[in-house]
Scaffold this motif. Structure first.
Motif, PDB file in Angstrom:
ATOM      1  N   LEU A   1      -2.284   3.773   8.321  1.00  0.00           N
ATOM      2  CA  LEU A   1      -1.805   3.797   6.841  1.00  0.00           C
ATOM      3  C   LEU A   1      -0.651   4.725   6.915  1.00  0.00           C
ATOM      4  O   LEU A   1       0.463   4.448   6.013  1.00  0.00           O
ATOM      5  CB  LEU A   1      -2.823   4.231   5.720  1.00  0.00           C
ATOM      6  N   ARG A   2      -0.428   5.628   7.685  1.00  0.00           N
ATOM      7  CA  ARG A   2       0.560   6.755   7.621  1.00  0.00           C
ATOM      8  C   ARG A   2       1.695   6.441   8.313  1.00  0.00           C
ATOM      9  O   ARG A   2       2.710   7.235   8.675  1.00  0.00           O
ATOM     10  CB  ARG A   2       0.110   8.138   7.822  1.00  0.00           C
TER      11      ARG A   2
ATOM     12  N   ARG B   1       1.687   3.969  -2.984  1.00  0.00           N
ATOM     13  CA  ARG B   1       0.943   5.152  -2.907  1.00  0.00           C
ATOM     14  C   ARG B   1      -0.583   5.388  -2.662  1.00  0.00           C
ATOM     15  O   ARG B   1      -1.395   5.734  -3.347  1.00  0.00           O
ATOM     16  CB  ARG B   1       1.493   6.267  -3.630  1.00  0.00           C
ATOM     17  N   ARG B   2      -1.005   3.769  -2.071  1.00  0.00           N
ATOM     18  CA  ARG B   2      -2.359   3.526  -2.048  1.00  0.00           C
ATOM     19  C   ARG B   2      -3.069   4.139  -0.735  1.00  0.00           C
ATOM     20  O   ARG B   2      -4.365   3.552  -0.574  1.00  0.00           O
ATOM     21  CB  ARG B   2      -2.608   2.116  -2.356  1.00  0.00           C
ATOM     22  N   GLU B   3      -2.489   5.025  -0.065  1.00  0.00           N
ATOM     23  CA  GLU B   3      -3.090   5.338   1.207  1.00  0.00           C
ATOM     24  C   GLU B   3      -4.564   5.769   0.990  1.00  0.00           C
ATOM     25  O   GLU B   3      -5.518   5.633   1.711  1.00  0.00           O
ATOM     26  CB  GLU B   3      -2.265   6.260   2.137  1.00  0.00           C
TER      27      GLU B   3
ATOM     28  N   VAL C   1       0.920  -1.314  -0.059  1.00  0.00           N
ATOM     29  CA  VAL C   1      -0.243  -0.112  -0.055  1.00  0.00           C
ATOM     30  C   VAL C   1       0.654   1.068  -0.009  1.00  0.00           C
ATOM     31  O   VAL C   1       0.735   2.219  -0.833  1.00  0.00           O
ATOM     32  CB  VAL C   1      -0.829   0.074   1.280  1.00  0.00           C
TER      33      VAL C   1
ATOM     34  N   PRO D   1       6.011  10.753  -1.438  1.00  0.00           N
ATOM     35  CA  PRO D   1       5.233  10.323  -2.453  1.00  0.00           C
ATOM     36  C   PRO D   1       5.948  10.542  -3.719  1.00  0.00           C
ATOM     37  O   PRO D   1       5.706   9.684  -4.576  1.00  0.00           O
ATOM     38  CB  PRO D   1       4.091  11.406  -2.292  1.00  0.00           C
TER      39      PRO D   1
ATOM     40  N   PHE E   1      -3.909  -8.592  -2.889  1.00  0.00           N
ATOM     41  CA  PHE E   1      -5.137  -8.197  -2.192  1.00  0.00           C
ATOM     42  C   PHE E   1      -6.214  -9.150  -2.678  1.00  0.00           C
ATOM     43  O   PHE E   1      -6.030  -9.556  -3.978  1.00  0.00           O
ATOM     44  CB  PHE E   1      -5.540  -6.659  -2.486  1.00  0.00           C
TER      45      PHE E   1
ATOM     46  N   ILE F   1      -2.499  -1.595  -9.325  1.00  0.00           N
ATOM     47  CA  ILE F   1      -2.638  -0.938  -7.995  1.00  0.00           C
ATOM     48  C   ILE F   1      -1.460   0.354  -8.275  1.00  0.00           C
ATOM     49  O   ILE F   1      -1.835   1.324  -7.470  1.00  0.00           O
ATOM     50  CB  ILE F   1      -1.967  -1.793  -7.106  1.00  0.00           C
TER      51      ILE F   1
ATOM     52  N   ARG G   1       8.206   7.776  -4.162  1.00  0.00           N
ATOM     53  CA  ARG G   1       7.616   6.529  -4.274  1.00  0.00           C
ATOM     54  C   ARG G   1       7.046   6.143  -5.823  1.00  0.00           C
ATOM     55  O   ARG G   1       6.880   5.073  -6.437  1.00  0.00           O
ATOM     56  CB  ARG G   1       6.227   6.269  -3.278  1.00  0.00           C
TER      57      ARG G   1
END
Lengths: 507, 657
Positions: B66-67, A140-142, A136, B368, B384, B394, B371
């Motif tokens: 998530l972060r 960068r799928r947050e 994730v 970001p 997933f 994805i 990435r």
């Protein structure tokens, strides 16, 4: 009172205890195939959560349900004995109550299911995204994940709010109806008292009974939910318990020779995990007692399957696997496997001491046997270094030991039982040169003097084998010694050039 | 409402008037309706609000998770985080939903009831409240012991599940060594201990509730004794007494609920603390993904890195990679290859000034952007539960199906796609078909190829792909991405041959680098070409694991007579207990049933006695009053049976379960 709770809990705990024992026992006998298709987590759920769901049913469900019914019956009888007219009036409220209850029962059942389904979705979403958090974040799928989560999370909330609605209506409605009943009693009863046909005491009696009467009714809907949950869980448990193993002892098992001579024969063996995908397409070979057979081939060529069939984890689709001249299907699987020693690629150790792991929790194995086995595989220096020696506790999966040391312990575990047939699925992970030397020596010690089938990755092991079987796409393509096969210049020679030589150079 | 009942009774006693009765009855109905409507809204609003709070908390928590930096996730266990996000969250919700509702209810009902009671009869109120300190002490003690025993059970539960899980995971070993019987014995011992601990807690409950009931009973008896005497002395009227008793009954539940509420709060606050630990972790800063992609050479300068306080894993690494080159990192396990890649990807934070990308320090590059520029194919692929196509897309959500397919073909998934039932639309992952290790790796590769990232990191990404397929894929990758910079880790010579530069790592240092085709990397310490260890217990390619979804599992078929019969048959060995419990229950029911009957008789007796001369009451009075005392006490005594209290508790808390 105390006795009642005590006894019902004893019953509930007893039932749960029995179920856990039975499920666990069943799992010990179930086909290995079951474990291929069922994730560990799901089997664990059967054993834990599903069993727990029955607790309430047995401790507070069944017995108090009968009690409630008895009380209801008793009250009806007494009321009618006291005053049939007033009894009929006060019981008249029951009709709307039954309607409301029925409405609630249906609504609550449906919303309850929806809530369960949706919370399961929320949780599996969470589980999945936590397990795959690296992906994730790397991609960068947050934001997207958060958005998707909001949807499942909100679905769950909505379902919950729906279910709250039913509860919020039901209980006040019942309260109101019971007040109606009370008012009716007072009104009619009061009139009777004025007329002098009834005493005040009788009216108070009625009032009290009516209060007591409505409560079990509320309980009944509550119990229905308990029952519902228990049924769903037990259905899944029974499904597991009903799974009859296809790999079991025949009615009259052939006696397993003690000791085994150690003769292995694969005769035209075909096997498929899935009906139309054959993994083995007619494999035949023979190992004389004391011989070492090395299985070599690419991933998916069928090496591990041969090992699994030899241990009778699965039954062949066609052909026969014979040990000491007898079809393995004629033995009792457990007694039969007792003569084997096995080292798996994934060196799985249990929580417990080193000694317990080597003895595999067999209390009848003498300490000397354990010590000798450890010594023979070269664990001596390690054990000397550890303050607790053999009694050093290992954490989950053998934590605390290095990869190489874990392998040595699993060797000792196989050696301690002095098996006639040894199966070795070599680990592919690399270790430092010193450990490598120790392991090579240990392998040598393991293989000598017994029939061995080795899924080999070490060149030293392969070279040492009496015969190498080169597998490709479920068939034995080549067979012979290292020198013979190299000279032949076929598949093995290619494999050697591509992969094995690297290791030789490094060794 | 009890007051209205009193008025009716009073009117019946003095001047019977049908009109008054009718009015009072109407008032009762009105009050009940008002109460019901209020109750409806309280419930809806309070419990609904707790669900909203739950929703918000869960959402915020997920966003927070998530972060959190990758390093935090690597150190925590998914099971542990899950249990906090699921179990603890729900305990907190119970505290703020039903917990608050019940606490408020207890306080409000308690205050009003006590006030009204005091108005009705101050003396009797004192008598009734005399039991409160005892109830408080009992609740306190029980709470503590419960907490202890509950913890003991939870601990043992972890132990028993861990050992069962170990057995299930090691099933092949257990079978191969024919240790089934020993394993069953070991489990049996744990199972027994678990039952023992559970019974310990159950016994506590078995003690607590009857004791509470007895205390309440004592209270009622006291009220009766004092009240009865007052009635006889003419200080109290029967209707007033009935009213008082009705208030007292209203008070029983809040008193019992108090213990429950305290329990909820205790567990809720414990869970809150556990959740707070998650919140305490520092999340990554939010940075913009806009801006030019980093490009240009990658320079590593004098990089030394250690995990926490451990020994350095990388020492003085320096290297420069020109754009468009393919770099192979080789070395044995533990030499630091993966660490170096993780630092490049900033899955671990490199020290400032050690890695520069296109002239800019990696730590200063917004994450970001980084990435977007660097795309990785990790050693272990995660898919997933979604279609294969979506799994590939994805990293580029807007990709057209044609682009996705092209990436899949380039990654060598062509032959596999043909065997899948729905091609790219096939669901994979936990709830779909299980892919083989090689198929997973190729999917991950397709994922990476679909992005336009100028840097590609392949961390042993072909370990489960056979050499020939790997060869073809690498050719395709090179053909397509002429300008891409590729980092690859591999143990295979055949892979390494594709590299322009080979960097050999040994114990965290660069041992040598050179042209792969020129030098002979075979001589390098490449031994132990450890391919990713494929566990024996692997799912076979294409076997559908999920024949039924976990969601369906939640449902079940509903009522089924066969299942019910089987369930009941489980209890057969314990029919003695069941029978005993039933007998006790029956006796209790009879006592319950007798209560109101006796009360009624007693009231009639009192009323009829009023007509007889009051002075010099016959000695039989004392007897009959104490008789009526016990009979009046009976209904009260049996009011809070554990079954009804538990159901009442769940009734008020309702849908929380």
């Amino acid at each position: 009172m105390f006795l009642m709770v005590e006894w019902t809990s004893r019953m509930g705990q007893g039932v749960m205890f029995d179920l856990r024992t039975r499920i666990f026992g069943n799992l010990q006998r179930a086909d290995v195939a079951l474990y291929d298709r069922t994730p560990v987590g799901r089997l664990m759920t059967r054993l834990t959560t599903d069993v727990d769901a029955l607790n309430e049913l047995f401790t507070s469900g069944f017995v108090s349900l009968l009690g409630d019914l008895a009380v209801l019956g008793g009250i009806v009888a007494i009321l009618y004995a006291l005053d049939p007219t007033l009894a009929t009036i006060s019981l008249g409220v029951l009709i709307p109550m039954a309607l409301v209850t029925n409405w609630f029962r249906k609504g609550a059942r449906d919303t309850y299911r929806r809530v369960r389904v949706r919370i399961a979705r929320v949780n599996s979403f969470l589980q999945e995204h936590l397990s795959g958090i690296a992906v994730v974040q790397l991609f960068r799928r947050e934001e997207a994940a958060q958005g998707a989560f909001r949807t499942v999370n909100d679905d769950h909330r909505v379902a919950n709010l729906d279910s709250i609605f039913y509860y919020s209506v039901f209980y006040p409605a019942l309260d109101f109806l019971s007040a109606v009943g009370m008012a009716a009693i007072l009104w009619w009863g009061g009139g009777e008292v004025i007329k002098g046909t009834m005493t005040i005491g009788a009216v108070v009696t009625f009032l009290q009974y009516s209060k007591r009467f409505y409560r079990p009714l509320m309980d009944l809907s509550e119990k229905y939910n308990i029952l519902q949950a228990a049924m769903a869980s037990s259905e899944r448990i029974f499904q597991l318990l009903d799974e009859a193993p296809s790999i079991a002892a025949p009615p009259f098992p052939a006696p397993v020779p003690r000791p085994l001579r150690g003769e292995i024969e694969f005769d035209g063996v075909r096997f498929a995990y899935k009906p139309d995908e054959e993994v083995l397409k007619g494999v035949s070979f023979r190992a004389e007692p004391g011989e070492t057979i090395a299985l070599v081939g690419a991933t998916g060529s069928g090496k591990s399957t041969i090992v699994s069939l030899l241990l009778r984890f699965y039954d062949v689709t066609k052909g026969e696997v014979r040990v000491d001249g007898t079809d393995v299907r004629r033995f009792d699987p457990s007694t039969f496997r007792d003569g084997f020693g096995i080292v798996l690629q994934d060196t799985f150790l249990f929580t417990g001491t080193i000694a317990e792991n080597v003895a595999f929790f067999d209390p009848s194995m003498p300490r000397e046997t354990v010590e000798r086995a450890c010594h023979d595989v070269g664990l001596g220096p390690l054990l000397k270094r550890l303050p607790d020696g053999l009694d050093t506790k290992l954490t989950e999966r053998g934590g605390g030991l290095s990869v190489g040391e874990k392998q040595l312990v699993s060797f000792a575990r196989a050696l301690a039982r002095d098996p006639r047939i040894l199966i070795l699925d070599e680990a592919t992970s690399s270790v430092d040169p010193e450990t490598e030397a120790v392991i090579e020596k240990a392998v040598d010690r393991l293989l000598s003097g017994r029939t061995s089938v080795v899924v080999a990755h070490r060149l030293s092991t392969i070279v040492r084998a009496d015969r190498i079987l080169v597998l490709a796409h479920g068939e034995v393509r080549e067979s012979g010694t290292h020198a013979e096969l190299l000279a032949k210049g076929g598949l093995y020679a290619r494999l050697y050039a591509l992969q094995l030589k690297d290791r030789e150079a490094a060794a | 409402m009890p007051r209205l009942v009193r008025h009716i009774l009073e009117s019946l006693e003095k001047e019977p008037s049908p009109r008054l009765i009718a009015i009072s009855c109407a008032a009762i109905l009105g009050l009940a309706a008002g109460d019901s409507i209020l109750f409806f809204f309280t419930r809806r609003i309070l419990i609904g609000a707790s669900r909203d709070v739950e929703f918000e908390m869960r959402e915020d928590l997920f966003a927070h998770l998530l972060r959190l930096p990758p390093r935090w996730h690597r150190k925590s266990r998914v099971g542990d985080v899950m249990s906090r996000a699921v179990n603890d969250l729900s305990a907190v919700r119970m505290m703020i939903g039903p917990g608050i509702m019940q606490a408020a209810n207890t306080i409000v009902v308690g205050t009003i009831a006590v006030t009204l009671m005091a108005l009705a009869s101050p003396t009797l109120t004192l008598v009734a409240l005399a039991i409160l300190p005892f109830v408080a002490v009992a609740t306190q003690v029980m709470g503590k012991v419960t907490h202890r025993r509950f913890t003991a059970i939870q601990e043992f539960f972890s132990e028993i599940s861990a050992s069962a899980q170990e057995n299930i995971s090691g099933v092949r070993l257990v079978r191969a060594f024919a240790r089934e019987a020993t394993e069953e014995r070991r489990f049996d011992a744990k199972n027994r201990e678990f039952r023992r601990r559970n019974l310990g807690l159950a016994r506590l409950n078995a003690l607590y509730f009857p004791m509470l009931q007895a205390l309440v009973g004592v209270g009622f008896a006291g009220v009766l004794w004092v009240g009865g005497r007052k009635i006889l002395a003419g200080e109290l009227t029967v209707p007033r007494y009935v009213e008082f008793n009705l208030y007292l009954m209203e008070l029983v539940w809040p008193a019992i609920a108090l213990g429950w509420v305290v329990n909820l709060w205790q567990r809720g606050s414990a869970s809150w603390n556990r959740m707070a630990e998650l919140w305490a972790a520092e999340p990554l800063a939010v940075e913009s993904a806009e801006g030019p992609l980093p490009g240009g050479p990658l320079e590593v300068k004098d990089l030394t890195f250690a995990y926490d306080s451990g020994p350095p894993v990388l020492r003085n690494i320096s290297l420069t990679v020109e754009p468009g080159t393919t770099v192979a990192l080789v070395g044995r396990t533990g030499s630091g290859k993966s660490t170096l890649l993780n630092l490049l990807l900033r899955l671990e934070e490199p020290p400032f000034g050690t890695i520069r990308l296109g002239g800019r320090d990696l730590r200063d590059t917004p994450l970001p952007l980084l990435r977007r520029a660097l795309v990785a194919v990790p050693q272990e692929t995660f898919l997933f539960s979604d279609t294969l196509g979506n799994n590939i897309a994805i990293g580029r959500p807007g990709a057209t199906p044609a682009q996705v397919e092209r990436a899949a073909l380039e990654a060598g998934l062509g032959p596999d796609l043909a065997t899948f039932p729905k091609g790219l639309e096939t669901i994979v992952g936990e709830r779909g078909i299980t892919l083989s290790g090689g198929q997973k790796q190729r999917t991950a590769l397709a994922r990476a190829l679909l992005t336009d990232a100028p840097y590609l990191v392949l961390d042993d990404a072909f370990s489960s792909v056979d050499t020939e397929t790997e060869e073809r894929i690498l050719e395709a990758v090179k053909a397509r991405s002429g300008t891409r910079t590729v980092f690859l880790v591999s143990h295979r010579l055949s892979t390494i041959q594709h590299a322009d530069v080979v960097v050999v790592l040994e114990k965290g240092r660069v041992a040598g680098d050179g042209n792969a085709r020129g030098a002979s990397p075979g001589r390098r310490p490449l031994r132990g070409a450890g391919r990713a260890t494929a566990p024996l217990r692997r799912s076979r390619g294409g076997v559908a694991v999920a024949d039924h979804l976990p969601e369906d599992e939640a449902q079940g078929r509903g009522f089924d007579r066969g299942i019910l019969r089987r369930l009941l048959s489980l209890a057969v060995p314990y029919r003695g207990y069941a029978g005993g419990a039933l007998v006790v229950l029956f006796l209790e029911s009879v006592a319950q049933l007798a209560g109101p009957l006796l009360t009624g008789a007693a009231i009639d007796l009192v009323f009829s006695s009023k007509e007889s001369p009051r002075k010099g009451a016959p000695p039989s009075w004392g007897g009959s009053s104490s008789g009526s005392g016990s009979s009046l006490a009976a209904p009260a005594l049996s009011t809070p049976s554990p079954a009804s209290t538990s159901s009442r508790s769940s009734r008020r808390s309702g849908s929380c379960s």
